[in-house]
Design an enzyme around this catalytic site. Structure first.
Site, mmCIF file in Angstrom:
data_model
loop_
_atom_site.group_PDB
_atom_site.id
_atom_site.type_symbol
_atom_site.label_atom_id
_atom_site.label_comp_id
_atom_site.label_asym_id
_atom_site.label_seq_id
_atom_site.Cartn_x
_atom_site.Cartn_y
_atom_site.Cartn_z
ATOM 1 N N HIS A 1 -0.699 -9.199 8.041
ATOM 2 C CA HIS A 1 -1.433 -8.145 7.320
ATOM 3 C C HIS A 1 -2.218 -7.234 8.256
ATOM 4 O O HIS A 1 -2.856 -6.294 7.796
ATOM 5 C CB HIS A 1 -2.409 -8.757 6.309
ATOM 6 C CG HIS A 1 -1.778 -9.188 5.037
ATOM 7 N ND1 HIS A 1 -1.386 -8.294 4.051
ATOM 8 C CD2 HIS A 1 -1.434 -10.410 4.572
ATOM 9 C CE1 HIS A 1 -0.855 -8.957 3.037
ATOM 10 N NE2 HIS A 1 -0.862 -10.242 3.331
ATOM 11 N N LYS B 1 5.961 -6.032 5.692
ATOM 12 C CA LYS B 1 4.738 -5.366 5.231
ATOM 13 C C LYS B 1 4.646 -3.971 5.862
ATOM 14 O O LYS B 1 5.468 -3.127 5.540
ATOM 15 C CB LYS B 1 3.535 -6.263 5.504
ATOM 16 C CG LYS B 1 3.615 -7.524 4.620
ATOM 17 C CD LYS B 1 2.429 -8.451 4.732
ATOM 18 C CE LYS B 1 2.573 -9.556 3.700
ATOM 19 N NZ LYS B 1 2.577 -10.894 4.282
ATOM 20 N N SER C 1 -5.572 -12.379 3.608
ATOM 21 C CA SER C 1 -4.955 -11.461 2.650
ATOM 22 C C SER C 1 -5.707 -11.354 1.330
ATOM 23 O O SER C 1 -5.490 -10.405 0.597
ATOM 24 C CB SER C 1 -3.514 -11.880 2.392
ATOM 25 O OG SER C 1 -3.492 -13.141 1.774
HETATM 26 C C1 LIG Z 1 3.246 -12.208 4.065
HETATM 27 C C2 LIG Z 1 2.800 -13.214 5.043
HETATM 28 C C3 LIG Z 1 3.699 -14.116 5.613
HETATM 29 C C4 LIG Z 1 5.126 -14.209 5.166
HETATM 30 O O1 LIG Z 1 5.870 -13.144 5.650
HETATM 31 P P1 LIG Z 1 7.401 -13.023 5.205
HETATM 32 O O2 LIG Z 1 8.029 -12.294 6.322
HETATM 33 O O3 LIG Z 1 7.409 -12.308 3.907
HETATM 34 O O4 LIG Z 1 7.911 -14.428 5.063
HETATM 35 C C5 LIG Z 1 3.237 -14.976 6.587
HETATM 36 N N1 LIG Z 1 1.946 -14.978 6.968
HETATM 37 C C6 LIG Z 1 1.045 -14.140 6.424
HETATM 38 C C7 LIG Z 1 -0.371 -14.161 6.896
HETATM 39 C C8 LIG Z 1 1.449 -13.236 5.439
HETATM 40 O O5 LIG Z 1 0.556 -12.436 4.892
#
Ligand SMILES: *Cc1c(COP(=O)(O)O)cnc(C)c1O
Length: 396
Positions: A211, A242, A183
Site C-alpha cells: 500500500h 495496487k 491498510s
Molecule cells: C494487497 C496486499 C497484499 C496482497 O497482494 P496481492 O498481490 O493482491 O496478493 C499483500 N500485502 C499487503 C500489505 C497488501 O496490502
C-alpha cells in the site's frame, strides 16, 4: 456424508447473515476507474479501489499488454525454472530493482505468494521473526509456514518492538517484519526507528510495500524514500495489483543472496505458474511511466490532502493517515454497512469494514483516494458523506 456438514455450513452462514456481516459482491460492468458503472446501470464514483495512481485503465499499459500478447502469446504454461521465463520477466525484475534501489528482484503470481514463500526458505527453528500485530494476512500466513520462533509487537509500538528484540537475542538470526502502510488505518510504519532498533539489536528488516509503493514518499517510491533509507532495507515485498497498474503479480526485492535463495527454495515460486508476458510487459510500462515524471504521484498527494482536510472540517472522525487511505470511523459494524449502502444510493462507492477485518468496535468506512479522481468527483464524494452523515446521526 455431506448432509451433516451441509447443516453445519448453513448454520454458520445464517449466523454471518444475522449479524449483518455477510459480504455481498457488487458487480461492476465497466473498466476499473474513478468513475464506474455497476450492474443495473447506475454510475458511481469509486472510492474503494487500490487504484492509487489511476493506472488500472491506462491506455499505454493496455497497449503494452496487447502488443506483448501478440508478440509473445497468452500464457507460459510453466513455472519460471522449467520453461516459464521470458526476457520480459527479467526486464520487469530489473525495473523493480531500479525503482526501489535494490540489488535483485523475484516475481510471484501475487504478493500473497511473495509473503507466503518468504520466511520458510530463509529461516529455521534457530531464528526469530518479530512481527507487527497489524501485519497483512499474507505475512501472518508466511510466518506460520516457517519454523522460526515468533514474536509480536503492538502496531508501530517501538518500546514493545525493543522488548521483543531483547527477548529474541536468544535466537541466531532475527528479522523484523512490517507493512509499509497499514491498510485499515493508513498509517506508515516508523521505519526510521525500526531501522535504528534493527542496527542496535542485530536484526534484518522486511517491509511489505503493497500500500506504500507508488504512494508514500515525495516521489512515491515508498517508505524507504519517506525515511531516507533507500537501499538499506534487506527485504521489500510488493504487488502489481495496487498502485502499479492494478492487475496481478507480486515481488520480493532486496539483497542479492536473499533473492537468489528464494529462487532456489521459495515454494510459491517453484510450484506456481509464471505471470503472463502481457502482464509483465504492462508492469514494465508502469515503471517506465513512473520514472518519466511525478505527475501521478503529485496528483494523488494533492487529492488526498484535499479530501482529508475537507472531511475533518466537516466533523468526521478520521484516523491519522500518511497514505492515500482515509479511514472514516463509525465504530459500529451495522452502521458502517448502512452508511456504505446510503452512499451508494448517492452515487458514491465505498466499503464499510468491521470485525474481523478491523478490531471489534472499530468499524469504519475506508476511503481510498486516487490520482484519477477529478476535483468534481472529490467534491461530490465529500458532499455525499456530509449528507449521509447527517441523515444517520453521525454528524450533528
Ligand atoms: C494487497 C496486499 C497484499 C496482497 O497482494 P496481492 O498481490 O493482491 O496478493 C499483500 N500485502 C499487503 C500489505 C497488501 O496490502
Amino acid at each position: 456424508m455431506y448432509s451433516d456438514f451441509q447443516k453445519y455450513l448453513q448454520t454458520t452462514l445464517a449466523e454471518i447473515r444475522e449479524a449483518g456481516l455477510y459480504k455481498n459482491e457488487r458487480v461492476i460492468i465497466t473498466p476499473q476507474s474513478s468513475g464506474i458503472q455497476v450492474e443495473g446501470g447506475k454510475d458511481v464514483i469509486n472510492f474503494c479501489a487500490n487504484n492509487y495512481l489511476g493506472l488500472a485503465d491506462n491506455k499505454e499499459l493496455i497497449q503494452a499488454a496487447k502488443d506483448r500478447m501478440d508478440a509473445r502469446g497468452y500464457g507460459m504454461a510453466s513455472v519460471r525454472f522449467i520453461c516459464g521465463t521470458q526476457d520480459t520477466h527479467k526486464m520487469l525484475e530489473k525495473a523493480i530493482s531500479d525503482f526501489f534501489g535494490t540489488e535483485d528482484t523475484i516475481l510471484y503470481a501475487a504478493c500473497f505468494d511473495a509473503n507466503g514463500g518468504l520466511f520458510e526458505p530463509l529461516l529455521t527453528a534457530e531464528d526469530a521473526i518479530i512481527s507487527d500485530a497489524l501485519n497483512h494476512a499474507s505475512i501472518i500466513d508466511g510466518v506460520r509456514l516457517c519454523k522460526a520462533v515468533r514474536y509480536r509487537y503492538a502496531n508501530g509500538d517501538m518500546a514493545d518492538l525493543e522488548k521483543q528484540l531483547q527477548a529474541a537475542q536468544a535466537q541466531r538470526f532475527r528479522i523484523i517484519a512490517t507493512d509499509g502502510v497499514f491498510s485499515m488505518d493508513g498509517n506508515v510504519c516508523p521505519l526510521d526507528k525500526i531501522y535504528e532498533l534493527a542496527q542496535k539489536y542485530n536484526a534484518l528488516v522486511m517491509v511489505d510495500e503493497s500500500h506504500s509503493a507508488g504512494v508514500v514518499g515525495k516521489t512515491g517510491h515508498g517508505v524507504t524514500e519517506q525515511y531516507n533509507l533507500r537501499g538499506k532495507i534487506e527485504i521489500l515485498t510488493g504487488t502489481l495489483g495496487k498502485a502499479f497498474g492494478g492487475s496481478v503479480g507480486g515481488f520480493t526485492t532486496g539483497k542479492k543472496e536473499i533473492i537468489d535463495l528464494l529462487r532456489q527454495r521459495s515454494r510459491p515460486y517453484l510450484f506456481s505458474n509464471s505471470i503472463p508476458p502481457m502482464i509483465a510487459a504492462a508492469g514494465l510500462k508502469t515503471f517506465e511511466l513512473l520514472t518519466r515524471d511525478n505527475t501521478l504521484q503529485d496528483r494523488l498527494h494533492k487529492n488526498t490532502d484535499y479530501f482529508v482536510a475537507k472531511m475533518k472540517a466537516a466533523g468526521f472522525d478520521i484516523k491519522p493517515t500518511q497514505s492515500a487511505i482515509c479511514a472514516v470511523m463509525l465504530y459500529d459494524a451495522r452502521l458502517s454497512q448502512e452508511f456504505a449502502a446510503a452512499l451508494q444510493e448517492e452515487g458514491i462507492y465505498v466499503t464499510g469494514f468491521y470485525y474481523p477485518v478491523v478490531p471489534q468496535g472499530q468499524a469504519r468506512i475506508r476511503v481510498q483516494l486516487s490520482a484519477a479522481h477529478t476535483q468534481e468527483q472529490l467534491d461530490k464524494g465529500i458532499a455525499a458523506f456530509i449528507k449521509v452523515g447527517k441523515a444517520l446521526g453521525v454528524l450533528k
